[in-house]
Design an enzyme around this catalytic site. Structure first.
Site, short mmCIF file in Angstrom:
data_model
loop_
_atom_site.label_atom_id
_atom_site.label_comp_id
_atom_site.label_asym_id
_atom_site.label_seq_id
_atom_site.Cartn_x
_atom_site.Cartn_y
_atom_site.Cartn_z
N GLU A 181 0.81 -1.22 0.00
CA GLU A 181 0.00 0.00 0.00
C GLU A 181 0.85 1.28 0.00
O GLU A 181 0.75 2.10 0.93
CB GLU A 181 -0.95 0.02 1.21
CG GLU A 181 -1.94 -1.12 1.21
CD GLU A 181 -2.91 -1.07 2.39
OE1 GLU A 181 -2.90 -0.08 3.14
OE2 GLU A 181 -3.69 -2.03 2.55
N GLU A 363 -5.03 -8.58 1.04
CA GLU A 363 -5.71 -8.16 2.28
C GLU A 363 -7.19 -7.94 1.99
O GLU A 363 -7.54 -7.26 1.03
CB GLU A 363 -5.19 -6.83 2.83
CG GLU A 363 -3.88 -6.89 3.53
CD GLU A 363 -3.50 -5.54 4.16
OE1 GLU A 363 -4.40 -4.74 4.49
OE2 GLU A 363 -2.29 -5.31 4.30
O1 IFM Z 1 -3.99 -2.77 9.29
C1 IFM Z 1 -4.02 -2.28 8.00
C2 IFM Z 1 -2.83 -2.80 7.21
O2 IFM Z 1 -1.63 -2.48 7.81
C3 IFM Z 1 -2.84 -2.20 5.82
N1 IFM Z 1 -4.12 -2.38 5.18
C4 IFM Z 1 -5.30 -2.04 5.92
C5 IFM Z 1 -5.29 -2.71 7.29
C6 IFM Z 1 -6.56 -2.34 8.06
O3 IFM Z 1 -6.62 -0.97 8.25
#
Ligand code: IFM
Length: 460
Positions: A181, A363
């Protein structure tokens, strides 16, 4: 994990809904170093920018820090056992750059490197593929002190770090990601001051974006040179960017947020250009030959997806727009994030159409404020419903042609949720931070059962 009937939904179509996924589809879980490891001063680890940021008054809810987090550094074997009981085939984790290179560059820290040896070996013994991400936001503070992402030299520092990691683990790790990200840590760190280094400086943001892109290219080259058969990618968060109102100004704000959030990294990395909204703004930092350095061949696309995002025009804001809330009538998760599985399906289809790479969802998950009931159990029905709905959206995307090959839940464990501290829990496994006791939630039992059902389908 024993399947406890009282903790799981009895619907036999749980999360499957009859749409087939590829036979070798990978089910996994994700975490990141600073959010779970703790042990921030153990065995020679250097400080990271998050160690520093957490100490600034008012930055993190409840004054929380990642000092201990889930103490995964010491409890990784227990966490691997949890994953084994879940039945996941893969685990995405990140290496803490300051644990292996305390000063960010220069002499490596053997004790830090040895920790990831133990983790990777333990995963392989448990039959779980290690998916290694080089950067999930914990920049060595020593490099921040030398200018961090604002200086061009950081691409070389990152390349050297990638080479070290590839040389050490490339005999056992086959899937590498350069960044997790990048748009979040650049936009929040340099545009909104919500993450380190805590700036609201448009020019600094553009420098950081470009240098992260150059570092990505250097990282891909370094890994490829050491591990020619590695499967390499970057991981991008992609969610629709929507205007909060109906004015042309809000529409323009949403387009600009879309450019920073969804395009500032995949477009140069995969198509060799900045999006139209950003290209003129980036001119000051782009040098001849940079797009060749950035657009290095990769093997897959990592996508993290949660909810749509919203923008509002704000002429006084440093970037000309403000972050906005979803409309009040939008369905929301317990921590207020909009629920919109159709957006997930559409994002997967659009990524497939645009970049033509195998996609792994690295994710997806949902947060809540949770506590065990009197029986010591966590009945997180809303998380199960979320995973089912988003799983069904994924299946719809695959049925419509998207080449999605894996899905990792965020997260294995409740952990340090950045500015929210420990208040918002995203884990399949509850962590009692006072005792470090792990308790699989109902969703963990559900996920285990779903993975098992998929495996059974595959052998029929
Ligand atoms: O916890 C975060 C992660 O570090 C990066 N993506 C989103 C998750 C939830 O906010």
């Amino acid at each position: 994990m024993s399947i406890r009937a009282e903790l799981i939904d009895q619907d036999p179509s749980d999360g499957k809904a009859g749409r087939p996924l590829p036979r070798d589809f990978i089910w996994g879980v994700s975490t990141s170093s600073y959010q779970i490891e703790g042990a921030v001063t153990a065995d020679g680890r250097g400080a990271s920018v998050w160690d520093t940021f957490c100490r600034k008054p008012g930055q993190i809810a409840n004054g929380d820090t990642g000092d201990v987090a889930c103490d995964h550094y010491h409890r990784f074997a227990e966490d691997i056992a949890l994953m084994r009981r879940l039945g996941v085939q893969a685990y995405r984790f990140s290496v803490a750059w300051p644990r292996v290179l305390p000063q960010g560059s220069g002499p490596p820290n053997e004790a830090g490197l040895a920790f990831y040896d133990r983790l990777i070996d333990g995963l392989l013994e448990a039959g779980i593929q290690p998916w290694l991400c080089l950067y999930h936001w914990d920049l060595p503070q020593a490099l921040q002190d030398r200018g961090g992402w604002e200086v061009r030299e950081i691409a070389r520092w990152f390349g050297d770090y990638a080479r070290l990691v590839a040389r050490r683990y490339g005999d056992r790790v086959k899937h590498f990601a350069t960044f997790n990200e990048p748009s979040v840590f650049t936009l929040f760190g340099y545009g909104f001051a919500w993450h380190p280094p805590g700036l609201t400086d448009r020019a600094a943001l553009h420098r950081a974006i470009h240098h992260v892109n150059l570092a990505h290219g250097a990282g891909v080259d370094a890994i490829r040179a050491v591990v020619p058969r590695a499967k390499i990618a970057a991981i991008h968060n992609v969610q629709p960017s929507r205007p909060v109102g109906t004015t042309p100004e809000d529409a323009a704000a949403a387009r600009l947020l879309d450019a920073y959030w969804n395009q500032a990294f995949p477009e140069p990395q995969l198509l060799g250009r900045y999006p139209a909204e950003l290209a003129p703004l980036m001119e000051a930092v782009v040098r001849p030959g940079d797009f060749e350095r950035i657009q290095r061949p990769v093997d897959w696309f990592g996508v993290n997806h949660y909810s749509p995002i919203y923008a509002r025009a704000d002429a006084k804001a440093p970037l000309g727009f403000a972050w906005a809330d979803a409309p009040p009538e939008a369905p929301r998760s317990p921590i207020g994030w909009q629920l919109d599985p159709a957006a997930f399906r559409d994002v997967l289809l659009e990524l497939h159409r645009r970049y033509r790479l195998p996609i792994y969802v690295t994710e997806n998950g949902t947060g809540a404020v949770e506590a065990p009931n009197d029986a010591g159990e966590i009945h997180d029905r809303e998380r199960i419903e979320y995973l089912k709905a988003y799983g069904e959206a994924l299946r719809e995307a695959v049925a419509a042609g998207a080449d999605v090959r894996g899905y990792f839940v965020w997260s294995l464990l409740d952990n340090f949720e950045w500015g929210a501290g420990y208040a918002n829990r995203f884990g399949l496994v509850y962590v009692d931070f006072a005792t470090q006791r792990r308790i699989p939630k109902a969703s963990a039992h559900w996920y285990a059962r779903m993975i098992h059902a998929q495996a059974m389908e595959g052998v029929q």
